[in-house]
Design a protein around this motif. Structure first.
Motif, mmCIF file in Angstrom:
data_model
loop_
_atom_site.group_PDB
_atom_site.id
_atom_site.type_symbol
_atom_site.label_atom_id
_atom_site.label_comp_id
_atom_site.label_asym_id
_atom_site.label_seq_id
_atom_site.Cartn_x
_atom_site.Cartn_y
_atom_site.Cartn_z
ATOM 1 N N ALA A 283 3.783 -9.893 -15.953
ATOM 2 C CA ALA A 283 3.278 -8.868 -16.865
ATOM 3 C C ALA A 283 2.052 -8.174 -16.292
ATOM 4 N N ASP A 284 1.144 -8.936 -15.688
ATOM 5 C CA ASP A 284 -0.049 -8.341 -15.074
ATOM 6 C C ASP A 284 0.337 -7.311 -14.009
ATOM 7 N N ALA A 285 1.296 -7.662 -13.183
ATOM 8 C CA ALA A 285 1.728 -6.760 -12.107
ATOM 9 C C ALA A 285 2.357 -5.498 -12.672
ATOM 10 N N LEU A 286 3.128 -5.638 -13.736
ATOM 11 C CA LEU A 286 3.760 -4.477 -14.362
ATOM 12 C C LEU A 286 2.722 -3.575 -15.027
ATOM 13 N N LEU A 287 1.788 -4.176 -15.742
ATOM 14 C CA LEU A 287 0.741 -3.403 -16.414
ATOM 15 C C LEU A 287 -0.114 -2.648 -15.393
ATOM 16 N N ALA A 288 -0.360 -3.277 -14.243
ATOM 17 C CA ALA A 288 -1.153 -2.625 -13.197
ATOM 18 C C ALA A 288 -0.440 -1.396 -12.643
ATOM 19 N N LYS A 289 0.878 -1.366 -12.775
ATOM 20 C CA LYS A 289 1.669 -0.221 -12.323
ATOM 21 C C LYS A 289 1.869 0.822 -13.433
ATOM 22 N N GLY A 290 1.246 0.589 -14.590
ATOM 23 C CA GLY A 290 1.348 1.547 -15.684
ATOM 24 C C GLY A 290 2.561 1.400 -16.561
ATOM 25 N N VAL A 291 3.214 0.255 -16.506
ATOM 26 C CA VAL A 291 4.414 0.034 -17.315
ATOM 27 C C VAL A 291 4.027 -0.307 -18.753
ATOM 28 N N GLU A 292 4.722 0.328 -19.702
ATOM 29 C CA GLU A 292 4.559 -0.031 -21.114
ATOM 30 C C GLU A 292 5.476 -1.208 -21.412
ATOM 31 N N LEU A 293 4.901 -2.310 -21.909
ATOM 32 C CA LEU A 293 5.676 -3.497 -22.230
ATOM 33 C C LEU A 293 5.957 -3.526 -23.727
ATOM 34 N N ARG A 294 7.221 -3.448 -24.086
ATOM 35 C CA ARG A 294 7.632 -3.521 -25.489
ATOM 36 C C ARG A 294 8.099 -4.943 -25.763
ATOM 37 N N CYS A 295 7.224 -5.729 -26.370
ATOM 38 C CA CYS A 295 7.399 -7.183 -26.473
ATOM 39 C C CYS A 295 7.877 -7.636 -27.843
ATOM 40 N N ASP A 296 8.675 -8.720 -27.831
ATOM 41 C CA ASP A 296 8.967 -9.399 -29.086
ATOM 42 C C ASP A 296 7.777 -10.308 -29.412
ATOM 43 N N GLY A 297 7.841 -11.012 -30.536
ATOM 44 C CA GLY A 297 6.703 -11.808 -30.992
ATOM 45 C C GLY A 297 6.212 -12.831 -29.986
ATOM 46 N N PRO A 298 7.084 -13.714 -29.486
ATOM 47 C CA PRO A 298 6.621 -14.755 -28.557
ATOM 48 C C PRO A 298 6.047 -14.197 -27.253
ATOM 49 N N SER A 299 6.667 -13.172 -26.696
ATOM 50 C CA SER A 299 6.158 -12.634 -25.426
ATOM 51 C C SER A 299 4.841 -11.891 -25.623
ATOM 52 N N LYS A 300 4.693 -11.222 -26.770
ATOM 53 C CA LYS A 300 3.424 -10.548 -27.051
ATOM 54 C C LYS A 300 2.300 -11.562 -27.234
ATOM 55 N N ALA A 301 2.599 -12.661 -27.893
ATOM 56 C CA ALA A 301 1.592 -13.704 -28.093
ATOM 57 C C ALA A 301 1.156 -14.306 -26.761
ATOM 58 N N ALA A 302 2.102 -14.422 -25.817
ATOM 59 C CA ALA A 302 1.776 -14.988 -24.509
ATOM 60 C C ALA A 302 0.848 -14.082 -23.712
ATOM 61 N N LEU A 303 0.795 -12.796 -24.098
ATOM 62 C CA LEU A 303 -0.051 -11.835 -23.395
ATOM 63 C C LEU A 303 -1.319 -11.507 -24.183
ATOM 64 N N SER A 304 -1.620 -12.317 -25.169
ATOM 65 C CA SER A 304 -2.795 -12.078 -26.009
ATOM 66 C C SER A 304 -4.056 -11.972 -25.159
ATOM 67 N N GLY A 305 -4.835 -10.932 -25.409
ATOM 68 C CA GLY A 305 -6.087 -10.738 -24.701
ATOM 69 C C GLY A 305 -5.966 -9.918 -23.430
ATOM 70 N N LYS A 306 -4.747 -9.611 -23.010
ATOM 71 C CA LYS A 306 -4.569 -8.815 -21.797
ATOM 72 C C LYS A 306 -4.768 -7.334 -22.100
ATOM 73 N N GLN A 307 -5.289 -6.611 -21.108
ATOM 74 C CA GLN A 307 -5.492 -5.187 -21.237
ATOM 75 C C GLN A 307 -4.281 -4.441 -20.683
ATOM 76 N N GLY A 308 -3.874 -3.416 -21.407
ATOM 77 C CA GLY A 308 -2.734 -2.636 -20.942
ATOM 78 C C GLY A 308 -1.903 -2.143 -22.100
ATOM 79 N N ASN A 309 -0.831 -1.482 -21.784
ATOM 80 C CA ASN A 309 0.026 -0.857 -22.797
ATOM 81 C C ASN A 309 1.057 -1.872 -23.275
ATOM 82 N N ILE A 310 0.699 -2.640 -24.290
ATOM 83 C CA ILE A 310 1.577 -3.668 -24.853
ATOM 84 C C ILE A 310 1.828 -3.332 -26.313
#
Length: 448
Positions: A283-310
């Motif tokens: 996810a970090d690598a994708l966000l660094a490339k400007g990718v918007e991550l459209r996450c379900d509940g569990p995957s969004k929770a796993a990225l809690s606190g990360k900066q980027g388009n989630i």
């Protein structure tokens, strides 16, 4: 090649007549034509790219006004890094491939002096309807000529300047070869698609290259067989045991190297055990490339606190070909759940698994019902040139004679030849005094 404003019926009849001549030309004549096309396009590079720039200017304005998708603008750009060079290389790659016409694929001695052979033969007349991609003209012309098929091309208005410039160049090149003028035609008549789709007496196969709307329109408005795919909804299943660097490299390449391509990754399926191990690095690598991550509940929770388009995923995202820096993400608990999701929501194009478990990978590749199934490799490998086909007419998700990237082999059918010595069927049978067939399989011989 000719630019024609003839009626659809006249164009189709001319192509059918030319196909009969083209199919009998020796391989040397067809290869000479490809050499001439390559040289002419190389010499006309500046003129063609200037024409393409005019198309791009109008397309960007249309996109800004909401009249054209950004993905189409991206596909239109012939000056994009490597695209021009790949187009030219594809012509020579096709030229240098073995001749696909007249290959013997079966030999059987039916009886003494009675030999059956199955040999490859051109399909006949191809109709290629495409949007935006001007390089399609060179790709299709090369594959059609090499395979002995005539081709009719109809491009979208957004690439008019480009395909006229390319077509004129190819036409001038072919004038000095043995390929008949009607063998490759670019139809310039407005609103000709409906009329061409009615020419089932003369056109043998339709190959659409464009949006899912275009493909679906063609499939519902013709009796001619259609080869192609409507969507490129590609998946990758990320497991917990995959090497982190492998996962990052493959997912980033699959999503970001060319987001507008039909083989770009659209949905990432994450094993629940990977949510707190390898997934955050991906996810970090994708966000660094400007990718918007459209996450379900569990995957969004796993990225809690990360900066980027989630953002939160919507159910319809799993059925969407984004063709942009947008990625749908879904958490699954098992291989079986991943396969079930792919077979239900995918487009049968190309799907991958990222794992260190060979047995799991093989089970995935056997179970997923797609034209391409990969293990620890980017979905972007779904390409005729990368497969060694020289280039391709498109990627087929159909369950017909050709599936996946369609090169020369996919443009061939076959015919049966019997060589006898006055043999007749009436002497064969199971009754007394009748002859029995030998049906003896013979070794295939090289050559024609």
């Amino acid at each position: 090649m000719s630019l024609t404003n003839a009626t659809p019926e006249a164009a189709a009849k001319a192509a059918k007549s030319a196909s009969h001549i083209l199919a009998t030309l020796p391989a040397s004549a067809r290869n000479d034509a490809l050499t001439a096309i390559h040289a002419a396009l190389s010499d006309a590079k500046d003129e063609i790219l200037h024409a393409n720039a005019r198309d791009l200017e109008l397309a960007r304005k249309a996109a800004a006004d909401g009249q054209l998708k950004d993905s189409l603008v991206s596909r239109l750009d012939l000056g994009k890094k490597g695209k021009w060079e790949d187009m030219l290389k594809g012509i020579l790659d096709v030229r240098d491939l073995p001749d696909p016409v007249g290959k013997i694929t079966l030999r059987t001695r039916l009886d003494d002096g009675l030999l059956l052979e199955r040999v490859t033969a051109p399909i006949g007349v191809l109709l290629i309807i495409f949007e935006a991609r001007p390089e399609v003209i060179a790709n299709i012309a090369s594959l059609a000529i090499k395979s002995g098929n005539a081709a009719i091309l109809k491009g979208g208005k957004e690439s008019t300047e480009s395909f006229v410039a390319i077509s004129r160049t190819i036409s001038a090149a072919l004038a000095g070869t043995k390929v008949p003028n009607g063998a490759v035609q670019l139809v310039t008549t407005r609103d000709a698609i409906a009329g061409l789709l009615d020419q089932d007496r003369h056109i043998d196969l339709v190959i659409p290259r464009g949006s899912n709307e275009l493909v679906r329109y063609i499939k519902t408005n013709t009796k001619i067989p259609v080869l192609g795919h409507a969507d490129g909804i590609c998946h990758s299943y990320l497991t917990a045991d995959v090497d982190e660097k492998t996962a990052v490299d493959v997912v980033v390449d699959s999503k970001t190297s060319y987001p507008a391509a039909c083989n770009s990754l659209e949905t990432l399926l994450v094993q629940d055990k990977a949510l707190n191990t390898v997934f955050p690095a991906v996810a970090d690598a994708l966000l660094a490339k400007g990718v918007e991550l459209r996450c379900d509940g569990p995957s969004k929770a796993a990225l809690s606190g990360k900066q980027g388009n989630i953002v939160d995923v919507k159910q319809e995202d799993y059925d969407t070909e984004h063709l942009s820096l947008t990625l749908s993400i879904k958490t699954v608990s098992s291989l079986e759940e991943a396969v079930e999701h792919i077979n239900e929501h995918g487009s049968h194009h190309t799907d991958t698994i990222l794992t260190s478990d060979k047995e799991l990978a093989e089970r995935f590749m056997d179970a997923v019902d797609s034209a391409g199934v990969y293990w620890n490799a980017s979905s972007r490998f779904a390409d005729g040139m990368r497969y060694g086909f020289g280039t391709e007419v498109g990627i087929s998700t159909n369950k017909i004679h050709a599936r996946g990237p369609v090169g020369l082999e996919g443009l061939m059918i076959y015919k049966y030849k019997i060589r006898g010595q006055g043999h007749v069927t009436s002497v064969y049978g199971e009754g007394e005094g009748q002859r029995r067939f030998k049906h003896e399989t013979l070794r295939l011989e090289d050559g024609h």
